[in-house]
Design an enzyme around this catalytic site. Structure first.
Site, PDB file in Angstrom:
ATOM      1  N   THR A 121       0.813  -1.163  -0.076  1.00 12.31           N
ATOM      2  CA  THR A 121      -0.075   0.103   0.076  1.00 12.31           C
ATOM      3  C   THR A 121       0.941   1.260   0.077  1.00 12.31           C
ATOM      4  O   THR A 121       1.707   1.237   1.104  1.00 12.31           O
ATOM      5  CB  THR A 121      -0.900  -0.060   1.151  1.00 12.31           C
ATOM      6  N   PHE A 155      -6.330  -6.151  -1.561  1.00 11.03           N
ATOM      7  CA  PHE A 155      -7.285  -5.768  -0.563  1.00 11.03           C
ATOM      8  C   PHE A 155      -7.514  -7.279   0.155  1.00 11.03           C
ATOM      9  O   PHE A 155      -8.900  -7.215   0.976  1.00 11.03           O
ATOM     10  CB  PHE A 155      -8.709  -5.877  -1.511  1.00 11.03           C
ATOM     11  N   GLU A 158      -6.616 -10.096   6.424  1.00 12.90           N
ATOM     12  CA  GLU A 158      -5.998 -11.194   7.492  1.00 12.90           C
ATOM     13  C   GLU A 158      -7.123 -11.958   8.286  1.00 12.90           C
ATOM     14  O   GLU A 158      -8.044 -11.356   8.517  1.00 12.90           O
ATOM     15  CB  GLU A 158      -5.058 -10.419   8.500  1.00 12.90           C
ATOM     16  N   TYR A 257     -19.898  -2.489  13.128  1.00 15.60           N
ATOM     17  CA  TYR A 257     -19.757  -2.980  14.612  1.00 15.60           C
ATOM     18  C   TYR A 257     -19.130  -2.173  15.563  1.00 15.60           C
ATOM     19  O   TYR A 257     -18.011  -1.638  15.241  1.00 15.60           O
ATOM     20  CB  TYR A 257     -19.119  -4.213  14.705  1.00 15.60           C
ATOM     21  N   CYS A 266      -3.025  -2.055   8.836  1.00 19.28           N
ATOM     22  CA  CYS A 266      -3.506  -1.229   7.903  1.00 19.28           C
ATOM     23  C   CYS A 266      -4.019   0.065   8.054  1.00 19.28           C
ATOM     24  O   CYS A 266      -3.713   1.159   7.791  1.00 19.28           O
ATOM     25  CB  CYS A 266      -4.297  -2.076   6.789  1.00 19.28           C
ATOM     26  N   LYS A 269      -2.427   2.996   9.976  1.00 20.79           N
ATOM     27  CA  LYS A 269      -1.228   3.562   9.162  1.00 20.79           C
ATOM     28  C   LYS A 269      -1.870   4.286   7.754  1.00 20.79           C
ATOM     29  O   LYS A 269      -1.567   5.349   7.327  1.00 20.79           O
ATOM     30  CB  LYS A 269      -0.258   2.645   9.076  1.00 20.79           C
TER      31      LYS A 269
HETATM   32  N1  LIG Z   1      -1.606  -7.178   6.249  1.00 23.65           N
HETATM   33  C1  LIG Z   1      -2.738  -7.012   5.515  1.00 23.65           C
HETATM   34  O1  LIG Z   1      -3.652  -7.450   5.886  1.00 23.65           O
HETATM   35  C2  LIG Z   1      -2.597  -6.286   4.078  1.00 23.65           C
HETATM   36  C3  LIG Z   1      -3.478  -6.139   3.486  1.00 23.65           C
HETATM   37  C4  LIG Z   1      -3.325  -5.302   2.057  1.00 23.65           C
HETATM   38  C5  LIG Z   1      -2.272  -4.569   1.931  1.00 23.65           C
HETATM   39  N2  LIG Z   1      -1.290  -4.562   2.826  1.00 23.65           N
HETATM   40  C6  LIG Z   1       0.048  -3.935   2.488  1.00 23.65           C
HETATM   41  O2  LIG Z   1       0.838  -4.738   2.058  1.00 23.65           O
HETATM   42  C7  LIG Z   1       2.267  -4.389   2.348  1.00 23.65           C
HETATM   43  C8  LIG Z   1       2.991  -5.682   3.241  1.00 23.65           C
HETATM   44  O3  LIG Z   1       2.189  -6.011   4.503  1.00 23.65           O
HETATM   45  P1  LIG Z   1       2.137  -7.000   5.219  1.00 23.65           P
HETATM   46  O4  LIG Z   1       1.440  -6.970   6.396  1.00 23.65           O
HETATM   47  O5  LIG Z   1       2.394  -8.197   4.417  1.00 23.65           O
HETATM   48  O6  LIG Z   1       3.819  -6.706   5.932  1.00 23.65           O
HETATM   49  P2  LIG Z   1       4.767  -7.597   6.790  1.00 23.65           P
HETATM   50  O7  LIG Z   1       5.447  -6.821   7.812  1.00 23.65           O
HETATM   51  O8  LIG Z   1       4.131  -9.027   7.146  1.00 23.65           O
HETATM   52  O9  LIG Z   1       5.688  -8.250   5.754  1.00 23.65           O
HETATM   53  C9  LIG Z   1       6.898  -7.526   5.097  1.00 23.65           C
HETATM   54  C10 LIG Z   1       7.967  -8.427   4.793  1.00 23.65           C
HETATM   55  O10 LIG Z   1       8.904  -7.684   3.811  1.00 23.65           O
HETATM   56  C11 LIG Z   1      10.341  -7.947   4.014  1.00 23.65           C
HETATM   57  N3  LIG Z   1      10.928  -7.127   3.683  1.00 23.65           N
HETATM   58  C12 LIG Z   1      11.235  -5.753   3.906  1.00 23.65           C
HETATM   59  N4  LIG Z   1      12.288  -5.193   3.095  1.00 23.65           N
HETATM   60  C13 LIG Z   1      12.494  -6.351   2.191  1.00 23.65           C
HETATM   61  C14 LIG Z   1      13.295  -6.312   0.854  1.00 23.65           C
HETATM   62  N5  LIG Z   1      13.831  -5.172   0.493  1.00 23.65           N
HETATM   63  N6  LIG Z   1      13.433  -7.239   0.401  1.00 23.65           N
HETATM   64  C15 LIG Z   1      13.018  -8.337   0.621  1.00 23.65           C
HETATM   65  N7  LIG Z   1      11.866  -8.645   1.558  1.00 23.65           N
HETATM   66  C16 LIG Z   1      11.834  -7.422   2.345  1.00 23.65           C
HETATM   67  C17 LIG Z   1      10.089  -8.085   5.662  1.00 23.65           C
HETATM   68  O11 LIG Z   1      11.089  -8.728   6.113  1.00 23.65           O
HETATM   69  C18 LIG Z   1       8.831  -8.714   6.067  1.00 23.65           C
HETATM   70  O12 LIG Z   1       9.043 -10.219   5.970  1.00 23.65           O
HETATM   71  C19 LIG Z   1       1.976  -3.080   3.288  1.00 23.65           C
HETATM   72  O13 LIG Z   1       2.169  -1.759   2.531  1.00 23.65           O
HETATM   73  C20 LIG Z   1       0.701  -3.117   3.617  1.00 23.65           C
HETATM   74  O14 LIG Z   1      -0.192  -1.855   3.843  1.00 23.65           O
HETATM   75  C21 LIG Z   1      -1.335  -5.466   4.115  1.00 23.65           C
END
Ligand SMILES: NC(=O)c1ccc[n+]([C@@H]2O[C@H](COP(=O)([O-])OP(=O)(O)OC[C@H]3O[C@@H](n4cnc5c(N)ncnc54)[C@H](O)[C@@H]3O)[C@@H](O)[C@H]2O)c1
Length: 458
Positions: A121, A155, A158, A257, A266, A269
């Site tokens: 994101t 989208f 979790e 709710y 998400c 931030k």
């Molecule tokens: N978690 C959610 O439900 C969700 C849903 C939609 C979008 N997003 C977005 O997706 C993105 C990732 O979220 P997440 O929850 O998966 O994050 P997360 O923290 O679970 O995972 C991120 C991973 O990236 C790795 N990383 C960091 N820098 C790196 C690099 N240079 N090379 C390789 N790996 C690297 C980290 O070690 C970590 O394992 C964010 O922008 C978030 O806003 C998250």
């Protein structure tokens, strides 16, 4: 197709596993060696229903590999997904350092055409920054290699991430390159067989869409949380109000709710980042500022109720907490309301006994060895001998608990329900002193004592 996914967190790992499930050959890269070692042994670094099976199946079939080798990962995929974290920077803006590091790494190693896909994101303008970062690396190598940068926000939710990825409501692709768009269509075609749900738009609109979606959902939650405070005062039940308004198809039932405030990696931030992006343009997003403020206040709603029932000094008292994850079916505790609740209770001198079906290890990592806090292995162990039980996360196993055990094993049967799981009338009939969010306020303690004495319960 050959795909590389950079980042093996909630988004990266699910993306990699689900793309492999459709027959693609996927390499998943992470800088975290511990995570990659676990994944190479088919051990899951996160809790996500159904993910284990998909990872194991595709790893065994040779379609899914995990590596820390950046050059090999770049060489593998024509499609390079960037799914790394974008945590808030000090000023609330999205910190793009991980995204840009991933982009630079691609530029450092690529030798043939790549489609670089921003799945993280990221604010409007990031695709252009990614493009520039890659161009700089290529220039410093003195080579010219063709590539495109595409925005493809994720989208998934979790707790149901695999299902969401496999059966998406829509897939948003922001692209200004025909070849890249065709490749994206081909990649996602198996996920949208029965009707086309792929929305192709310009890159800034795709980047904006993700923030707009999360901000809208956060707004609905804060709206209901604010109304719940008023409902409680005026004698309305926010749960009945929810049904009353949700039945209007223009409103719908989702995300209405009242509770203990939104958390997770998400909404908090993304709301902050949207406010910050607007401020950079000289625009104040008043609605979102209020959404954020209402949410911060809401995280203390249960503690406020505890204080008005037991007083500000809670020393000598023990409170049981059910649920530590920010929502059910995940072990994610980023920005979870439980963190505020636990620290507020401890600060006021209370002891806290907490239970969560899957987030215990994560909670031990988050809280460390905090004096006064014990994380226990069962729901019953948590409330035995406690002054009150606080419901913080709506896990299924909390929906129909043994109320007799709660009444007989607690010091006194006082229940603060941050998720409105129970019927206040039923609680009353069971002799449980009950307070939900936005419904029937708890009578003052002296009146409650009279009620429980009259009901033959102490
Ligand atoms: N978690 C959610 O439900 C969700 C849903 C939609 C979008 N997003 C977005 O997706 C993105 C990732 O979220 P997440 O929850 O998966 O994050 P997360 O923290 O679970 O995972 C991120 C991973 O990236 C790795 N990383 C960091 N820098 C790196 C690099 N240079 N090379 C390789 N790996 C690297 C980290 O070690 C970590 O394992 C964010 O922008 C978030 O806003 C998250």
């Amino acid at each position: 197709m050959k795909v590389t996914v950079i980042g093996s967190g909630y988004v990266g790992l699910v993306t990699a596993a689900c793309l492999a499930e459709m027959g693609n050959h996927v390499v998943c890269l992470d800088v975290d060696e511990r995570k990659i070692a676990m994944l190479q042994r088919s051990e899951m670094p996160i809790h996500e229903p159904g993910l284990n099976e998909v990872v194991e199946r595709n790893a065994e079939a040779g379609r899914l590999q995990f590596t820390c080798d950046q050059a090999a990962a770049t060489a593998h995929g024509t499609l390079q997904f960037i799914g790394v974290g974008t945590p808030p920077d000090e000023d609330g803006s999205a910190d793009l350092q991980y995204v840009l590091a991933a982009a630079r790494n691609i530029g450092r190693h690529m030798t043939d055409y790549k489609v670089v896909i921003d799945k993280s994101t990221v604010p409007v303008g990031t695709a252009a920054k990614v493009k520039a970062a890659i161009a700089e690396e290529l220039a410093s190598r003195g080579v010219t290699v063709d590539y495109a940068v595409v925005s493809n926000p994720e989208f998934l939710k979790e707790g149901s991430a695999v299902q969401d990825f496999m059966r998406p409501d829509r897939i948003v692709v922001g692209a200004d390159d025909e070849r890249a768009t065709l490749l994206m269509r081909a990649l996602y075609a198996p996920f949208i067989r029965n009707h086309d749900r792929l929305l192709v738009m310009d890159v800034p609109s795709a980047e904006f869409t993700k923030y707009a979606a999360n901000c809208m959902l956060a707004t609905r939650i804060s709206f209901m949380n604010e109304l719940s405070r008023l409902a409680e005062r005026v004698g309305a039940d926010i749960e009945q109000v929810r049904k009353g308004i949700g039945s209007d198809p223009r409103i719908g039932y989702h995300f209405l709710y009242a509770g203990t405030g939104y958390g997770g990696s998400c909404f908090p931030k993304d709301v902050k980042a949207m406010i910050r992006s607007a401020a950079d343009e000289g625009i104040e997003l008043q609605v979102l500022c209020a959404v954020e403020a209402a949410n911060e206040r809401q995280k203390s709603v249960l503690v406020d109720k505890v204080v008005s029932r037991f007083g500000a000094d809670l020393s000598g008292r023990t409170f049981a907490l059910w649920g530590l994850a920010f929502k059910p079916n995940t072990d994610d505790m980023r920005e979870a309301p439980s963190r505020v609740i636990v620290s507020e209770l401890l600060k006021r001198g209370a002891a806290v006994t907490a239970y969560d079906p899957v987030a215990a290890d994560e909670a031990r990592r988050v809280f460390g060895n905090q004096p006064g806090l014990s994380i226990v292995d069962s729901a019953v162990e948590a409330f035995a001998g406690a002054d009150a039980l606080l419901i913080v996360t709506e896990w299924k196993e909390f929906k129909s608990p043994d109320f007799d055990a709660i009444r007989s094993q607690m010091k006194q049967p006082v229940l603060f329900d941050g998720r409105n799981l129970y019927d206040p009338a039923l609680m009353r009939s069971l002799g449980i002193e009950y307070s939900g969010v936005g419904r029937e306020a708890l009578p003052p303690p002296d009146r409650m004592d009279r009620i429980t004495r009259a009901a033959g319960q102490t």
